[in-house]
Design an enzyme around this catalytic site. Sequence first.
Site, PDB file in Angstrom:
ATOM      1  CD  GLU A 298      -6.228   6.854   6.063  1.00 33.16           C
ATOM      2  OE1 GLU A 298      -6.594   7.162   4.958  1.00 33.16           O
ATOM      3  OE2 GLU A 298      -4.966   7.112   6.269  1.00 33.16           O
TER       4      GLU A 298
ATOM      5  CD  GLN B 163      -6.601  11.615  -1.493  1.00 32.94           C
ATOM      6  OE1 GLN B 163      -5.560  11.131  -1.814  1.00 32.94           O
ATOM      7  NE2 GLN B 163      -7.295  11.519  -0.229  1.00 32.94           N
TER       8      GLN B 163
ATOM      9  CG  ASP C 246      -0.529   5.344   3.467  1.00 28.62           C
ATOM     10  OD1 ASP C 246      -0.774   5.464   2.441  1.00 28.62           O
ATOM     11  OD2 ASP C 246      -1.508   5.775   4.285  1.00 28.62           O
TER      12      ASP C 246
ATOM     13  CG  HIS D  13      -1.274   6.980  -1.874  1.00 35.67           C
ATOM     14  ND1 HIS D  13      -2.459   7.017  -2.143  1.00 35.67           N
ATOM     15  CD2 HIS D  13      -1.414   6.035  -0.804  1.00 35.67           C
ATOM     16  CE1 HIS D  13      -3.290   6.585  -1.239  1.00 35.67           C
ATOM     17  NE2 HIS D  13      -2.587   5.894  -0.430  1.00 35.67           N
TER      18      HIS D  13
ATOM     19  CG  HIS E  67      -7.641   4.399   1.034  1.00 42.04           C
ATOM     20  ND1 HIS E  67      -7.109   3.947  -0.133  1.00 42.04           N
ATOM     21  CD2 HIS E  67      -6.533   5.142   1.719  1.00 42.04           C
ATOM     22  CE1 HIS E  67      -5.749   4.455  -0.061  1.00 42.04           C
ATOM     23  NE2 HIS E  67      -5.383   5.070   0.815  1.00 42.04           N
TER      24      HIS E  67
ATOM     25  CG  HIS F 230      -1.792   1.145   1.308  1.00 42.61           C
ATOM     26  ND1 HIS F 230      -3.459   1.265   1.449  1.00 42.61           N
ATOM     27  CD2 HIS F 230      -1.796   2.589   1.195  1.00 42.61           C
ATOM     28  CE1 HIS F 230      -3.894   2.168   1.423  1.00 42.61           C
ATOM     29  NE2 HIS F 230      -3.111   3.214   1.145  1.00 42.61           N
TER      30      HIS F 230
HETATM   31 FE   FE2 Z   1      -3.254   5.159   1.504  1.00 38.99          FE
END
Ligand code: FE2
Length: 411
Positions: free
Chosen positions: A212, A151, A308, A58, A209, A56
């Site tokens: 979170e 996102q 992440d 980005h 996701h 995981h």
């Molecule tokens: Fe993430």
Amino acid sequence: MIIRNARLRGRDGLHSIRLEGALIAAIDAQPTLQASAAGELDAAGNLVIPPFIEPHIHLDATLTAGEPAWNMSGTLFEGIERWGERKAMVTHEDTKTRAKKTIDMLVDHGIQHVRTHVDVTDPTLAALKAMVEVREETRHLIDMQIVAFPQEGIESFTNGRALMEQAVELGADVVGGIPHFENTRDQGVSSIKFLMDLAERTGCLVDVHCDETDDPQSRFLEVLAEEARVRGMGARVTASHTTAMGSYDNAYCSKLFRLLKMSGINFISCPTESIHLQGRFDTYPKRRGLTRVAELDRAGLNVCFAQDSIVDPWYPLGNGNIMRILEAGLHICHMLGYEDLQRCLDLITDNSARTLNLGARYGLEVGRPANLLILSAPDDYEMVRSQGHALVSIRAGEVLMRRTPAQIERA
Ligand code: FE2
């Protein structure tokens, strides 16, 4: 190629491993240490394992911290604001250059599989198109899964559903989601139904996701798990973060865990990022802001660790070293007990491979790809304690990376 004097996880004694072309041809027990001939590799009694995995990250946002401004508060919300400024400067080449630099950092630390989320709440899908090219251009270094990651939401963003469908058509491997960020609870639920339908229809994997936040009322994990259970898709579905679970009360969790076990879904925790971004509305006592990693593991559920971010508006540190994440995660999750330490590398290898559905493409078995690492320590415990490294990374039977350990001279 032959690797001698290798110690293997879960097996006693020393072994030699013969690679033929891009496959593992033989793994033989050795009665004693053997001298290695020219052209052979000597593991010197240290562990040989399949590659580390980054499940995981980005890659479209990495290496942007401070451009144009730093996140001064260190919060998630200022991170989103700073990213909004940086996003306006993103170009196709900029995305590709930063992603490739970051992949080099991962490769330097023995990672050969990565799952990257790519923001698709952009009418041009520019970052996704760039990442599809990066996936092809870096195949000799790393296997990449691309997640279509909304996102700014699927239901809450203009044309969110169509952008997700286009992202899959353009080559995304995994369908993502962000239900806790949708404008309403109903939209969160419908976003999960939509993304599960899309994955089922197209054969994509799922990585959401999920929850979170520290808000104990954020309960989309139960929706995702139930959708996975009913459709029989659990092994192909992952819930990332689930940090709200760290704030759920035990009565709700005992019911939830029954469903999670029936669903068979996978979990990813990002311990360094979550302890940095969560707990921000607390004074004291201050929550750790992580999901229940040890409890999921004890319940027989599959859980792994990830980075992440690397140097982006949400997290200013990181260097590609997943051992750093493992060490932090073991501390934060109360997993420094003897038994956990004996098998802790599972959290960045085998468990991650299961999450990514790598199957027979991963593992130290005859007939599988000749992708493996020689580590600097003989077992899991010593690897963490000594803050060890991957010393050699082999991919398709060829050496991809070699690291020389630091030399210390005493007076
Ligand atoms: Fe993430």
